[in-house]
Write a protein that holds these residues in place. Structure first.
Motif, PDB file in Angstrom:
ATOM      1  N   LEU A  88       0.834  -1.206   0.000  1.00  0.00           N
ATOM      2  CA  LEU A  88       0.000   0.000   0.000  1.00  0.00           C
ATOM      3  C   LEU A  88       0.869   1.257   0.000  1.00  0.00           C
ATOM      4  O   LEU A  88       0.626   2.202  -0.759  1.00  0.00           O
ATOM      5  CB  LEU A  88      -0.927   0.017   1.221  1.00  0.00           C
ATOM      6  N   LEU A  89       1.896   1.251   0.860  1.00  0.00           N
ATOM      7  CA  LEU A  89       2.773   2.427   0.943  1.00  0.00           C
ATOM      8  C   LEU A  89       3.483   2.675  -0.377  1.00  0.00           C
ATOM      9  O   LEU A  89       3.660   3.813  -0.811  1.00  0.00           O
ATOM     10  CB  LEU A  89       3.798   2.232   2.059  1.00  0.00           C
ATOM     11  N   ARG A  90       3.874   1.584  -1.034  1.00  0.00           N
ATOM     12  CA  ARG A  90       4.528   1.713  -2.333  1.00  0.00           C
ATOM     13  C   ARG A  90       3.599   2.363  -3.347  1.00  0.00           C
ATOM     14  O   ARG A  90       4.012   3.208  -4.137  1.00  0.00           O
ATOM     15  CB  ARG A  90       4.931   0.345  -2.845  1.00  0.00           C
ATOM     16  N   GLN A  91       2.311   1.933  -3.289  1.00  0.00           N
ATOM     17  CA  GLN A  91       1.328   2.528  -4.196  1.00  0.00           C
ATOM     18  C   GLN A  91       1.225   4.033  -3.936  1.00  0.00           C
ATOM     19  O   GLN A  91       1.210   4.836  -4.865  1.00  0.00           O
ATOM     20  CB  GLN A  91      -0.048   1.892  -3.982  1.00  0.00           C
ATOM     21  N   VAL A  92       1.171   4.372  -2.638  1.00  0.00           N
ATOM     22  CA  VAL A  92       1.080   5.791  -2.276  1.00  0.00           C
ATOM     23  C   VAL A  92       2.294   6.544  -2.798  1.00  0.00           C
ATOM     24  O   VAL A  92       2.182   7.600  -3.425  1.00  0.00           O
ATOM     25  CB  VAL A  92       0.967   5.950  -0.744  1.00  0.00           C
ATOM     26  N   GLU A  93       3.467   5.949  -2.555  1.00  0.00           N
ATOM     27  CA  GLU A  93       4.701   6.580  -2.994  1.00  0.00           C
ATOM     28  C   GLU A  93       4.692   6.781  -4.509  1.00  0.00           C
ATOM     29  O   GLU A  93       5.018   7.860  -5.017  1.00  0.00           O
ATOM     30  CB  GLU A  93       5.874   5.686  -2.578  1.00  0.00           C
ATOM     31  N   GLY A  94       4.265   5.709  -5.218  1.00  0.00           N
ATOM     32  CA  GLY A  94       4.216   5.786  -6.677  1.00  0.00           C
ATOM     33  C   GLY A  94       3.237   6.837  -7.153  1.00  0.00           C
ATOM     34  O   GLY A  94       3.527   7.614  -8.069  1.00  0.00           O
ATOM     35  N   THR A  95       2.068   6.892  -6.488  1.00  0.00           N
ATOM     36  CA  THR A  95       1.051   7.873  -6.878  1.00  0.00           C
ATOM     37  C   THR A  95       1.572   9.298  -6.689  1.00  0.00           C
ATOM     38  O   THR A  95       1.411  10.154  -7.557  1.00  0.00           O
ATOM     39  CB  THR A  95      -0.229   7.668  -6.035  1.00  0.00           C
ATOM     40  N   ILE A  96       2.227   9.512  -5.543  1.00  0.00           N
ATOM     41  CA  ILE A  96       2.767  10.852  -5.282  1.00  0.00           C
ATOM     42  C   ILE A  96       3.778  11.227  -6.353  1.00  0.00           C
ATOM     43  O   ILE A  96       3.746  12.316  -6.928  1.00  0.00           O
ATOM     44  CB  ILE A  96       3.437  10.906  -3.889  1.00  0.00           C
ATOM     45  N   ASN A  97       4.675  10.276  -6.651  1.00  0.00           N
ATOM     46  CA  ASN A  97       5.723  10.581  -7.618  1.00  0.00           C
ATOM     47  C   ASN A  97       5.168  10.773  -9.028  1.00  0.00           C
ATOM     48  O   ASN A  97       5.623  11.642  -9.770  1.00  0.00           O
ATOM     49  CB  ASN A  97       6.781   9.471  -7.613  1.00  0.00           C
ATOM     50  N   ASN A  98       4.162   9.959  -9.392  1.00  0.00           N
ATOM     51  CA  ASN A  98       3.612  10.075 -10.740  1.00  0.00           C
ATOM     52  C   ASN A  98       2.777  11.334 -10.922  1.00  0.00           C
ATOM     53  O   ASN A  98       2.677  11.861 -12.014  1.00  0.00           O
ATOM     54  CB  ASN A  98       2.765   8.839 -11.061  1.00  0.00           C
ATOM     55  N   ALA A  99       2.152  11.784  -9.810  1.00  0.00           N
ATOM     56  CA  ALA A  99       1.291  12.949  -9.921  1.00  0.00           C
ATOM     57  C   ALA A  99       2.102  14.234 -10.046  1.00  0.00           C
ATOM     58  O   ALA A  99       1.575  15.284 -10.427  1.00  0.00           O
ATOM     59  CB  ALA A  99       0.375  13.029  -8.701  1.00  0.00           C
ATOM     60  N   HIS A 100       3.390  14.159  -9.731  1.00  0.00           N
ATOM     61  CA  HIS A 100       4.266  15.336  -9.822  1.00  0.00           C
ATOM     62  C   HIS A 100       3.735  16.518  -9.029  1.00  0.00           C
ATOM     63  O   HIS A 100       3.881  17.663  -9.431  1.00  0.00           O
ATOM     64  CB  HIS A 100       4.495  15.737 -11.276  1.00  0.00           C
ATOM     65  N   VAL A 101       3.055  16.234  -7.898  1.00  0.00           N
ATOM     66  CA  VAL A 101       2.593  17.345  -7.074  1.00  0.00           C
ATOM     67  C   VAL A 101       3.753  17.949  -6.290  1.00  0.00           C
ATOM     68  O   VAL A 101       3.723  19.102  -5.904  1.00  0.00           O
ATOM     69  CB  VAL A 101       1.486  16.902  -6.094  1.00  0.00           C
ATOM     70  N   LEU A 102       4.774  17.120  -6.083  1.00  0.00           N
ATOM     71  CA  LEU A 102       5.930  17.624  -5.352  1.00  0.00           C
ATOM     72  C   LEU A 102       7.053  17.885  -6.341  1.00  0.00           C
ATOM     73  O   LEU A 102       7.123  17.269  -7.397  1.00  0.00           O
ATOM     74  CB  LEU A 102       6.391  16.606  -4.309  1.00  0.00           C
ATOM     75  N   SER A 103       7.928  18.774  -5.962  1.00  0.00           N
ATOM     76  CA  SER A 103       9.004  19.140  -6.877  1.00  0.00           C
ATOM     77  C   SER A 103      10.103  18.073  -6.879  1.00  0.00           C
ATOM     78  O   SER A 103      11.031  18.142  -7.663  1.00  0.00           O
ATOM     79  CB  SER A 103       9.593  20.480  -6.462  1.00  0.00           C
ATOM     80  N   PHE A 104       9.979  17.088  -5.987  1.00  0.00           N
ATOM     81  CA  PHE A 104      11.033  16.078  -5.919  1.00  0.00           C
ATOM     82  C   PHE A 104      10.398  14.695  -5.834  1.00  0.00           C
ATOM     83  O   PHE A 104       9.226  14.556  -5.541  1.00  0.00           O
ATOM     84  CB  PHE A 104      11.943  16.320  -4.720  1.00  0.00           C
ATOM     85  N   GLU A 105      11.192  13.674  -6.090  1.00  0.00           N
ATOM     86  CA  GLU A 105      10.731  12.301  -5.970  1.00  0.00           C
ATOM     87  C   GLU A 105      10.767  11.882  -4.509  1.00  0.00           C
ATOM     88  O   GLU A 105      11.715  12.183  -3.800  1.00  0.00           O
ATOM     89  CB  GLU A 105      11.659  11.380  -6.765  1.00  0.00           C
ATOM     90  N   VAL A 106       9.713  11.202  -4.091  1.00  0.00           N
ATOM     91  CA  VAL A 106       9.686  10.716  -2.713  1.00  0.00           C
ATOM     92  C   VAL A 106      10.286   9.317  -2.674  1.00  0.00           C
ATOM     93  O   VAL A 106       9.701   8.369  -3.173  1.00  0.00           O
ATOM     94  CB  VAL A 106       8.254  10.688  -2.166  1.00  0.00           C
ATOM     95  N   PHE A 107      11.474   9.212  -2.103  1.00  0.00           N
ATOM     96  CA  PHE A 107      12.064   7.896  -1.854  1.00  0.00           C
ATOM     97  C   PHE A 107      12.033   7.643  -0.365  1.00  0.00           C
ATOM     98  O   PHE A 107      12.156   8.569   0.419  1.00  0.00           O
ATOM     99  CB  PHE A 107      13.529   7.869  -2.311  1.00  0.00           C
TER     100      PHE A 107
END
Lengths: 246, 356, 297
Positions: free
Chosen positions: B289-308
C-alpha cells in the motif's frame, strides 16, 4: 495521624502473588519492625513503599500525601530513605561519592559539611576510608556506609532492609546499637528483619508477616510472648510457621 | 479414552497450524483464480518472505538473540542455488570472472536449492561455533558485524558473485504454487521445531538462561544447533527467492532487507509461529500500500522532488509504535488456539513481555 | 615502518575512533542499549555542517557549532520520542527500536534532502599539511588529536567532579539504587544521550571532513567502527571504549600497510575476524569490570 499508612497492599511478580493485602502504620518517632521468614513479603513491602515495585492494589500514604505508584525519586524527595538489602552501595564510587549521592535531594554546602562531621562521629571508619572505593570496604563497613548514605538525605522515615544479613555477630551487635541510637536521636525507623529475637529487643511495635499477609501485629512485648509460646509449646516448627526464627 | 476424543484433544492441541495454513491456502487459490498479475507477484513474494521470517523465528524467536546474519544466509543460499542451477553458457556471459570450476557446475533447480540450503547451514556451523559463545550484547554486535563481513565478501568476490554487479540469468522456477508449498512446509517445520525438545530447551534458555543451565541445558550447544537449523531454512528460502526474482545483487542481502524481515517478526511477535505469519502478512500488505502511495505521489508530480524512502520511514514508525504499545507483537508470545477467542491463560503476560 | 608519520596517523585515527566509541558506550553503560541510531547522529551532524554553510551561510566555526548542536538535539529527541517509552520493555525491544530509529532518520533525510551526496567544505586550514620533525601530516590530524585530548579531559572532569557525573557512574553500576538516592532516572538517561550526541557531533565534523561529503547512509561506517571498538575495548567502561578506539585505529593502519594490494578491499572483513577471534578468548574485551549487566526496568 500516622506518618506512613499502608492499606491493603497487593503486589505480584508476574503471576505469582507476593502480597495479599497488607496494612500497616508507622507513627512519627517510632521504631517499628517488620518480621518474617524468607519469602514472607517483607522486602516486597519495602520495595512497594519506595516505588521500586508497582503494587497491583492498595494505597500508601506518607504525611497525608498519597505516594502509591510514584517514582522512587519522588518518594525519596518526600522524605523516605531506604537502606537496601545487601547494602547495595556503589562499589565503583568512593565513600565520599557515595555519601554525596546520598545527599542528592537535600544538598546545601554548609549542612553537607556538618552532616559529614556527624557521620564521622557515628562511623569513624568512614572518615578513614573516605577516598577509597566503596567496593573495597568490608561487609560491615559497607553496611555502615549504606546507613550513612541514607541518613545524608535527612529522611523523615528511614527504612532498613535486613541490615544484619551476612554480618558477623559482633558487627550485628554494632548495627543494632546504632539503630537504637538513631531512634534515640529522634529518627522514625521501619526495620525489616529475619532475626526476630534481636529486633524485638529494640523496637516498640512489630508486624509479623507470613505468606504475604500480616499474621500478627502488636507491641514488642506481645510478640515476644507469642514467640515464646510458639517455641515452648508447639516446638520449632510452629514457630517457623508463625514466621519467626529464633 | 475413545479414539474420537483422543483425536479431538490432538487437534485442539495442534489447531495452530490449520488455523494459519487454511487462510493462506484459500488466499492463494483465490489470488490465482481472480488476482491481477501484480497481486500474484505480491502473494508469491509473501510466501517466500514467510520462509525467511519463519527461519528467523526459529532461532531469534525461541532464543531471544537478534540474528542480524539471517539475511546473509539467505544470500548465501541464493547465490549457491543460482550458480548451481544456471546453465554454464549463461554464467560464462553473465559473470565473466567466475572460477571455471563453478561455471561448469550445473544441476536441476530443486537439488540446487537444497544444496544452497546446505551450504548456508555449513557456513553457519563454522561461524556459529565462536558466535554462540559470546554473551548477549557482544553477541548482538558481532552478529551484526558478521552480516557486514558477508556483505563485504559478496560485493568483493567477483569470481563467485559477480561482485557488486547484478547476478542474472537464474531461471524462473518459483511459481505461486512452489512458493506456497515452501511457505506451508516452513510453517510445519517451524512449528514442529518450536514444540520439539530442542525448541523447548531453547525457549527455556531465552526465558532464564541461568535457570536453564541449572537444570542441565547446555545453552551454547542448544543455541548452536538452532542457529544452524535456522540458517538451513534461510539458505533454502534464498534459493527459492533466487528462482523467483531471477536476477539480484549483494544489496538484496543487506541491512534494509534485514530491516524488512525484522519488522515482520517484530510487528507480528517473534515468540510464536502465529506472530511470524501475522507479521509477514501485515507488513507485506502495508508495504505494498505504501509503495502505491509513494508511486502515486511521484507520478502525480505534485511535489518538486521524488519521494524515496517513505515506505521505510513509515514502517520504522509503525515498528516503534508496536514496540511501545505491544512489545510482544500484535499476536503476542502465544500461538493461536481453537477456539480463537478465549480468556488468556495465566502466564501469557509474562511471555509477551519477554518476546521482542 | 613505525615512524613519526605513522604514529601521528595512528593517533589521530585512534582519537577519532575513541570519540566514536565513547559516545556509544556512555548510553550503553546506563541503559544497556546498543544504539544502532548512533551513526545517524553523526549523519545529522554532517547535514548540519552542510545546511549551515550553504543555506545559512554561517562562518566556519558557527557551522561546526551548528553541527554539534544538531547531533545533540537529534540524540535527545530520539531518547524522548522512542527510547523512553520502550525503556522498561525487553533488551531486544530497545535494540530493535534503535534500529528502527536509524532506518527512520536515514529515510527522513532521503525524503527531505536527497539520496545524493552533498559536498561539505571545511576551512582550508584542515587540509593544509605541516611537517614536524621531518614527518609530514595534514593539520587536520593534529586538530583531531588536540580536540580528543580536550574532550577526554572535560569528560573525565564531568564524570569525576560533578554530582551529575557521579550520578551517571552510579546509575551505570546500579540503576535502581541510584534512583533510591533521589536521582531522577530521566535526568541521567537524558544526560547520557546528550553527551553521546555531543561526542557524535564532534566526531561528525572530523568524519565528514575527511570525505568532504555527506549522504543519508554516511552514519553506517562510523557506527560500525564504534561497535567494533567498544566490543574490543570492553562495553563495560568508558576507559574500555577509548582503549578500544585506539587499538582499532592501530589495527586498521597496520592492516592497511601489511595487506597485499589485492586484499585491501577485504580489510574490514579481516578486522572483524580478528576481533571475533579475540573476543573468543576474552569475551569481556580488553578492559574488564566497571558497568554491570543490570537492566533498567
Amino acid at each position: 495521624m500516622p506518618m506512613l499508612t499502608v492499606e491493603n497492599l497487593m503486589a505480584s511478580y508476574g503471576v505469582v502473588r507476593a502480597l495479599h493485602g497488607i496494612s500497616l502504620e508507622v507513627n512519627e518517632g517510632e521504631l517499628v519492625a517488620l518480621l518474617g521468614v524468607n519469602g514472607a513479603g517483607k522486602s516486597t513491602t519495602l520495595k512497594s513503599i519506595t516505588g521500586v515495585l508497582r503494587p497491583v492494589k492498595g494505597t500508601i500514604t506518607f504525611l497525608g500525601k498519597e505516594i502509591t505508584n510514584r517514582t522512587p525519586e519522588f518518594i525519596v524527595k518526600q522524605g523516605i530513605s531506604l537502606v537496601p538489602e545487601g547494602r547495595d552501595i556503589f562499589g565503583q564510587l568512593t565513600v565520599e561519592e557515595n555519601l554525596r549521592l546520598g545527599a542528592f535531594v537535600s544538598y546545601e554546602r554548609d549542612r553537607y559539611k556538618a552532616d559529614l562531621k556527624e557521620i564521622f562521629e557515628l562511623f569513624p571508619i568512614l572518615e578513614e576510608r573516605f577516598t577509597q572505593a566503596g567496593g573495597l570496604l568490608s561487609g560491615g563497613e559497607q553496611q555502615m556506609l549504606a546507613i550513612a548514605r541514607a541518613m545524608m538525605a535527612h529522611p523523615k522515615l528511614l527504612m532498613l532492609d535486613e541490615p544484619s544479613l551476612g554480618l558477623s555477630p559482633t558487627m550485628t551487635d554494632q548495627i543494632f546499637v546504632l539503630i537504637k541510637r538513631l531512634r534515640e536521636m529522634g529518627s522514625t525507623i521501619l526495620l525489616v528483619e529475619q532475626n526476630a529475637e534481636r529486633a524485638l529487643e529494640i523496637v516498640e511495635r512489630a508486624y509479623l508477616l507470613g505468606n504475604g499477609e500480616v499474621e500478627f501485629a502488636g507491641t514488642a512485648e506481645d510478640l515476644k510472648h507469642k514467640v515464646d509460646i510458639a517455641s515452648v509449646y508447639f516446638g520449632g516448627d510452629d514457630a517457623q510457621k508463625a514466621g519467626v526464627t529464633l | 479414552m475413545s479414539l474420537l476424543s483422543r483425536f479431538m484433544t490432538f487437534s485442539r492441541q495442534h489447531a495452530t497450524l490449520p488455523l494459519l495454513m487454511v487462510p493462506v491456502i484459500i488466499a492463494g487459490i483465490a489470488i490465482n483464480a481472480f488476482g491481477s498479475s501484480l497481486l500474484l507477484n505480491v502473494y508469491t513474494y509473501f510466501c517466500v518472505s514467510l520462509i525467511m521470517v519463519l527461519g528467523l523465528q526459529m532461532f531469534m524467536g525461541n532464543s531471544g538473540i537478534l540474528n542480524w546474519t539471517h539475511i546473509g544466509f539467505v544470500g548465501v543460499g541464493a547465490y549457491a542455488a543460482g550458480i548451481l542451477s544456471t546453465a554454464p553458457a549463461v554464467k560464462h556471459m553473465g559473470v565473466p570472472n567466475m572460477f571455471p570450476a563453478l561455471v561448469s557446475l550445473h544441476m536441476p533447480v530443486i537439488p540446487a536449492i537444497l544444496v544452497g540450503g546446505l551450504v548456508a547451514a555449513l557456513l553457519a556451523a563454522i561461524i556459529g561455533y565462536p558466535l554462540m559463545r559470546l554473551s548477549d550484547f557482544v553477541g548482538v554486535i558481532t552478529l551484526f558485524a558478521t552480516l557486514i563481513v558477508f556483505h563485504v565478501i559478496m560485493t568483493q568476490w567477483d569470481n563467485v558473485t559477480n561482485g557488486p554487479r547484478t547476478f542474472f540469468g537464474v531461471q524462473e522456477f518459483t511459481t505461486l504454487w512452489v512458493a506456497l508449498a515452501g511457505g506451508l512446509i516452513a510453517m510445519v517445520v517451524a512449528y514442529w521445531f518450536r514444540e520439539s525438545g530442542l525448541g523447548l530447551r531453547l525457549r527455556a534458555s531465552r526465558d532464564d538462561r541461568y535457570a536453564a543451565m541449572s537444570v542441565g541445558i547446555d545453552v551454547v550447544r542448544v543455541r548452536y544447533y538452532s542457529f544452524v537449523t535456522s540458517a538451513l531454512m534461510a539458505g533454502l528460502a534464498g534459493g527459492v527467492w533466487a528462482h523467483f526474482i531471477t536476477s539480484f545483487s549483494p544489496k538484496a542481502f543487506y541491512i534494509s532487507e534485514m530491516f524488512l524481515l525484522l519488522s515482520m517478526i517484530v510487528i507480528g511477535g517473534s515468540g510464536s509461529i502465529s506472530g511470524a505469519v501475522a507479521g509477514t502478512t501485515v507488513v507485506t500488505i502495508a508495504r505494498e500500500l505504501l509503495r502505491q502511495v509513494e508511486g502515486t505521489i511521484n507520478n502525480a508530480h505534485v511535489l518538486s522532488f521524488e519521494v524515496f524512502g517513505l515506505t521505510e520511514a513509515v514502517m520504522a514508525v509503525l515498528m516503534i509504535l508496536v514496540l511501545i504499545w505491544r512489545p510482544g507483537g500484535v499476536v503476542g508470545g502465544q500461538e493461536l488456539r481453537w477456539p480463537l477467542f478465549k480468556r488468556k491463560e495465566p502466564g501469557a503476560t509474562k511471555e509477551a513481555e519477554d518476546a521482542a | 615502518m613505525i615512524d613519526l608519520e605513522f604514529l601521528i596517523n595512528t593517533l589521530s585515527l585512534g582519537s577519532l575512533y575513541a570519540l566514536l566509541a565513547l559516545g556509544l558506550v556512555l548510553v550503553y553503560g546506563i541503559l544497556k542499549l546498543v544504539n544502532f541510531a548512533y551513526g545517524e547522529y553523526i549523519m545529522i551532524g554532517g547535514y548540519g555542517l552542510y545546511f549551515s554553510a550553504t543555506v545559512l551561510h554561517l562562518p566556519w566555526w558557527a557551522t561546526m557549532l551548528f553541527a554539534v548542536l544538531a547531533a545533540v538535539v537529534t540524540s535527545y529527541l530520539t531518547e524522548l520520542a522512542a527510547f523512553r517509552p520502550v525503556r522498561n520493555k525487553s533488551a531486544n525491544a530497545l535494540i530493535v527500536t534503535s534500529f528502527a530509529v536509524s532506518i527512520f532518520l536515514q529515510n527522513a533525510v532521503l525524503i527531505l534532502v536527497s539520496p545524493r551526496a552533498r559536498a561539505v567544505q571545511l576551512p582550508a586550514v584542515f587540509s593544509r599539511t605541516v611537517s614536524i620533525a621531518g614527518a609530514t601530516t595534514p593539520v587536520r590530524n593534529l586538530i583531531i588529536i588536540g580536540t580528543t585530548v580536550v574532550v577526554l579531559v572535560a569528560l573525565s572532569v564531568l564524570m569525576k567532579r560533578t554530582v551529575l557525573g557521579m550520578a551517571m557512574r552510579a546509575a551505570a553500576e546500579k540503576f535502581t539504587t541510584t534512583r533510591l538516592m533521589g536521582v531522577p532516572a530521566n535526568l541521567v538517561i537524558s544526560a547520557a544521550f546528550i553527551i553521546s550526541g555531543l561526542l557524535a557531533g564532534i566526531a561528525s565534523i572530523f568524519w565528514i571532513g575527511r570525505s568532504a561529503s555527506v549522504d543519508p547512509v554516511t552514519g553506517s561506517a562510523p557506527l560500525l567502527i564504534a561497535f567494533i571498538a567498544t566490543v574490543m575495548g570492553g562495553m563495560h567502561s568508558p576507559t574500555g571504549a577509548v582503549v578500544g578506539g585506539f587499538v582499532y585505529g592501530l589495527l586498521f593502519n597496520i592492516l592497511s600497510i601489511t595487506l597485499p594490494a589485492g586484499m585491501i578491499s577485504y580489510r574490514d572483513a579481516f578486522m572483524f575476524v580478528i576481533v571475533v577471534l579475540f573476543l573468543l578468548f576474552r569475551p569481556e574485551g580488553i578492559i574488564k569490570g566497571g558497568y554491570t549487566e543490570e537492566r533498567v526496568g
